[in-house]
Motif scaffolding. Structure first.
Motif, PDB file in Angstrom:
ATOM      1  N   THR A  89       0.830  -1.204   0.000  1.00  0.00           N
ATOM      2  CA  THR A  89       0.000   0.000   0.000  1.00  0.00           C
ATOM      3  C   THR A  89       0.866   1.256   0.000  1.00  0.00           C
ATOM      4  OG1 THR A  89      -1.739  -1.213   1.168  1.00  0.00           O
ATOM      5  CG2 THR A  89      -1.905   1.193   1.153  1.00  0.00           C
ATOM      6  N   VAL A  90       1.942   1.262   0.791  1.00  0.00           N
ATOM      7  CA  VAL A  90       2.875   2.395   0.786  1.00  0.00           C
ATOM      8  C   VAL A  90       3.415   2.613  -0.626  1.00  0.00           C
ATOM      9  CG1 VAL A  90       5.171   3.178   1.536  1.00  0.00           C
ATOM     10  CG2 VAL A  90       3.545   2.292   3.218  1.00  0.00           C
ATOM     11  N   LEU A  91       3.787   1.533  -1.280  1.00  0.00           N
ATOM     12  CA  LEU A  91       4.317   1.639  -2.642  1.00  0.00           C
ATOM     13  C   LEU A  91       3.275   2.222  -3.608  1.00  0.00           C
ATOM     14  CD1 LEU A  91       6.973   1.049  -4.061  1.00  0.00           C
ATOM     15  CD2 LEU A  91       6.155  -1.257  -4.508  1.00  0.00           C
ATOM     16  N   LEU A  92       2.043   1.765  -3.501  1.00  0.00           N
ATOM     17  CA  LEU A  92       0.973   2.282  -4.361  1.00  0.00           C
ATOM     18  C   LEU A  92       0.713   3.768  -4.099  1.00  0.00           C
ATOM     19  CD1 LEU A  92      -1.521  -0.723  -4.154  1.00  0.00           C
ATOM     20  CD2 LEU A  92      -0.066  -0.099  -6.100  1.00  0.00           C
ATOM     21  N   VAL A  93       0.663   4.138  -2.840  1.00  0.00           N
ATOM     22  CA  VAL A  93       0.441   5.543  -2.486  1.00  0.00           C
ATOM     23  C   VAL A  93       1.635   6.387  -2.931  1.00  0.00           C
ATOM     24  CG1 VAL A  93       0.125   7.162  -0.563  1.00  0.00           C
ATOM     25  CG2 VAL A  93      -1.152   5.017  -0.600  1.00  0.00           C
ATOM     26  N   ALA A  94       2.845   5.836  -2.841  1.00  0.00           N
ATOM     27  CA  ALA A  94       4.039   6.558  -3.286  1.00  0.00           C
ATOM     28  C   ALA A  94       3.967   6.873  -4.775  1.00  0.00           C
ATOM     29  CB  ALA A  94       5.291   5.753  -2.971  1.00  0.00           C
ATOM     30  N   VAL A  95       3.496   5.926  -5.559  1.00  0.00           N
ATOM     31  CA  VAL A  95       3.332   6.174  -6.995  1.00  0.00           C
ATOM     32  C   VAL A  95       2.334   7.313  -7.208  1.00  0.00           C
ATOM     33  CG1 VAL A  95       2.478   5.196  -9.167  1.00  0.00           C
ATOM     34  CG2 VAL A  95       4.017   3.855  -7.710  1.00  0.00           C
ATOM     35  N   LEU A  96       1.215   7.272  -6.488  1.00  0.00           N
ATOM     36  CA  LEU A  96       0.231   8.358  -6.598  1.00  0.00           C
ATOM     37  C   LEU A  96       0.829   9.701  -6.187  1.00  0.00           C
ATOM     38  CD1 LEU A  96      -2.990   6.659  -5.153  1.00  0.00           C
ATOM     39  CD2 LEU A  96      -2.476   7.178  -7.550  1.00  0.00           C
ATOM     40  N   ARG A  97       1.654   9.688  -5.127  1.00  0.00           N
ATOM     41  CA  ARG A  97       2.290  10.931  -4.667  1.00  0.00           C
ATOM     42  C   ARG A  97       3.194  11.517  -5.734  1.00  0.00           C
ATOM     43  NH1 ARG A  97       4.608  11.265   1.336  1.00  0.00           N
ATOM     44  NH2 ARG A  97       4.928  13.367   0.540  1.00  0.00           N
ATOM     45  N   VAL A  98       4.000  10.680  -6.352  1.00  0.00           N
ATOM     46  CA  VAL A  98       4.918  11.170  -7.384  1.00  0.00           C
ATOM     47  C   VAL A  98       4.133  11.718  -8.569  1.00  0.00           C
ATOM     48  CG1 VAL A  98       6.659  10.455  -9.066  1.00  0.00           C
ATOM     49  CG2 VAL A  98       6.878   9.759  -6.677  1.00  0.00           C
ATOM     50  N   LEU A  99       3.104  10.995  -8.982  1.00  0.00           N
ATOM     51  CA  LEU A  99       2.281  11.473 -10.100  1.00  0.00           C
ATOM     52  C   LEU A  99       1.614  12.804  -9.752  1.00  0.00           C
ATOM     53  CD1 LEU A  99       0.683   8.103 -11.272  1.00  0.00           C
ATOM     54  CD2 LEU A  99       2.513   9.398 -12.411  1.00  0.00           C
ATOM     55  N   TRP A 100       1.075  12.908  -8.540  1.00  0.00           N
ATOM     56  CA  TRP A 100       0.432  14.143  -8.115  1.00  0.00           C
ATOM     57  C   TRP A 100       1.445  15.290  -8.078  1.00  0.00           C
ATOM     58  CZ3 TRP A 100      -4.293  15.915  -7.928  1.00  0.00           C
ATOM     59  CH2 TRP A 100      -4.525  17.134  -7.303  1.00  0.00           C
ATOM     60  N   ARG A 101       2.620  15.005  -7.528  1.00  0.00           N
ATOM     61  CA  ARG A 101       3.659  16.038  -7.393  1.00  0.00           C
ATOM     62  C   ARG A 101       4.123  16.540  -8.759  1.00  0.00           C
ATOM     63  NH1 ARG A 101       7.197  17.493  -2.731  1.00  0.00           N
ATOM     64  NH2 ARG A 101       8.452  19.140  -3.627  1.00  0.00           N
ATOM     65  N   LYS A 102       4.199  15.626  -9.738  1.00  0.00           N
ATOM     66  CA  LYS A 102       4.610  16.023 -11.098  1.00  0.00           C
ATOM     67  C   LYS A 102       3.563  16.942 -11.738  1.00  0.00           C
ATOM     68  CE  LYS A 102       8.141  13.004 -12.516  1.00  0.00           C
ATOM     69  NZ  LYS A 102       9.266  13.913 -12.554  1.00  0.00           N
ATOM     70  N   ALA A 103       2.313  16.702 -11.444  1.00  0.00           N
ATOM     71  CA  ALA A 103       1.233  17.480 -12.058  1.00  0.00           C
ATOM     72  C   ALA A 103       0.857  18.727 -11.259  1.00  0.00           C
ATOM     73  CB  ALA A 103      -0.003  16.590 -12.224  1.00  0.00           C
ATOM     74  N   ASN A 104       1.263  18.800  -9.996  1.00  0.00           N
ATOM     75  CA  ASN A 104       0.868  19.902  -9.118  1.00  0.00           C
ATOM     76  C   ASN A 104       2.081  20.412  -8.352  1.00  0.00           C
ATOM     77  OD1 ASN A 104      -2.336  19.742  -9.093  1.00  0.00           O
ATOM     78  ND2 ASN A 104      -1.494  17.684  -9.136  1.00  0.00           N
ATOM     79  N   ARG A 105       2.466  21.610  -8.656  1.00  0.00           N
ATOM     80  CA  ARG A 105       3.645  22.185  -8.010  1.00  0.00           C
ATOM     81  C   ARG A 105       3.380  22.442  -6.533  1.00  0.00           C
ATOM     82  NH1 ARG A 105       6.580  26.605 -11.499  1.00  0.00           N
ATOM     83  NH2 ARG A 105       8.080  26.038  -9.917  1.00  0.00           N
ATOM     84  N   PRO A 106       4.368  22.167  -5.689  1.00  0.00           N
ATOM     85  CA  PRO A 106       4.203  22.512  -4.274  1.00  0.00           C
ATOM     86  C   PRO A 106       4.288  24.027  -4.106  1.00  0.00           C
ATOM     87  CG  PRO A 106       6.407  21.660  -4.678  1.00  0.00           C
ATOM     88  CD  PRO A 106       5.645  21.519  -5.968  1.00  0.00           C
ATOM     89  N   PRO A 107       3.863  24.537  -2.955  1.00  0.00           N
ATOM     90  CA  PRO A 107       3.982  25.980  -2.738  1.00  0.00           C
ATOM     91  C   PRO A 107       5.458  26.391  -2.748  1.00  0.00           C
ATOM     92  CG  PRO A 107       3.316  24.873  -0.717  1.00  0.00           C
ATOM     93  CD  PRO A 107       3.298  23.843  -1.807  1.00  0.00           C
ATOM     94  N   PRO A 108       5.730  27.623  -3.073  1.00  0.00           N
ATOM     95  CA  PRO A 108       7.128  28.068  -3.116  1.00  0.00           C
ATOM     96  C   PRO A 108       7.747  28.049  -1.723  1.00  0.00           C
ATOM     97  CG  PRO A 108       5.648  29.942  -3.346  1.00  0.00           C
ATOM     98  CD  PRO A 108       4.792  28.705  -3.371  1.00  0.00           C
ATOM     99  N   PRO A 109       9.071  27.897  -1.676  1.00  0.00           N
ATOM    100  CA  PRO A 109       9.743  27.932  -0.363  1.00  0.00           C
ATOM    101  C   PRO A 109       9.525  29.285   0.309  1.00  0.00           C
ATOM    102  CG  PRO A 109      11.253  27.221  -2.109  1.00  0.00           C
ATOM    103  CD  PRO A 109       9.997  27.684  -2.773  1.00  0.00           C
ATOM    104  N   LEU A 110       9.535  29.279   1.608  1.00  0.00           N
ATOM    105  CA  LEU A 110       9.365  30.521   2.350  1.00  0.00           C
ATOM    106  C   LEU A 110      10.632  31.374   2.214  1.00  0.00           C
ATOM    107  CD1 LEU A 110       7.721  29.183   5.640  1.00  0.00           C
ATOM    108  CD2 LEU A 110       6.593  30.188   3.652  1.00  0.00           C
TER     109      LEU A 110
END
Length: 175
Positions: free
Chosen positions: A52-73
């Motif tokens: 399950t961790v591995l499956l969620v990790a794949v989703l995290r990477v895909l999400w991160r590639k498509a959605n930029r995190p907020p800029p650093p402070l």
């Protein structure tokens, strides 16, 4: 306040909970002497958590590639951004490496992984006692490295919240 998306927060906290559960279940199961139905059940649950961790990790990477995190402070020194980025890369590597090493270790031991008791995962390697011993050590070292990295990550977030009094932690909280 620039925040992570709700999906990023969900995937972050879900990953954290799964990893913590797998870690403590792993410690519990290996402390049970001999073989028992309880120990075998815990091993199965531990494997399910790992997959399950591995499956969620794949989703995290895909999400991160498509959605930029907020800029650093801007208030945080550049060297801390560099350390944080390095820690994130290490954590992502470990989020993949720990379950994959456990998966290989399980098959080297000649034991199938039957996800949720329903789906037998493909055997990626044949049983091999020598490789089993090596992979057991690799899985252990990676797991302990992950435990240390998770603790360091959490302590850094708490330092930002309670000592620096900045919004680093708040950006990942779903409040």
């Amino acid at each position: 306040m620039p925040r992570y998306t709700k999906t990023a927060m969900l995937l972050h906290w879900l990953t954290a909970l799964l990893i913590i559960a797998a870690f403590f279940l792993g410690l519990t199961m290996v402390s049970i002497p001999g073989f028992s139905p309880t120990k075998l059940k815990y091993f199965s649950w531990h494997k399910w958590l790992g997959v399950t961790v591995l499956l969620v990790a794949v989703l995290r990477v895909l999400w991160r590639k498509a959605n930029r995190p907020p800029p650093p402070l801007a208030s945080i020194p550049a060297w801390q951004h560099t350390v944080a980025e390095g820690m994130h890369y290490l954590l992502y590597f470990l989020i993949f490496a720990v379950p994959i090493s456990g998966y290989f270790y399980t098959y080297a031991a000649g034991v199938p992984v039957v996800y949720l008791g329903l789906w037998q995962m493909p055997a990626v390697i044949a049983p091999d006692p020598e490789l089993k011993a090596t992979l057991k050590t690799v899985h252990y070292i990676l797991t302990m490295t992950m435990a240390a990295a998770v603790v360091a990550h959490a302590l850094a977030a708490l330092k930002h919240h309670f000592i620096d009094r900045d919004i680093t932690l708040k950006r990942m909280l779903p409040l």
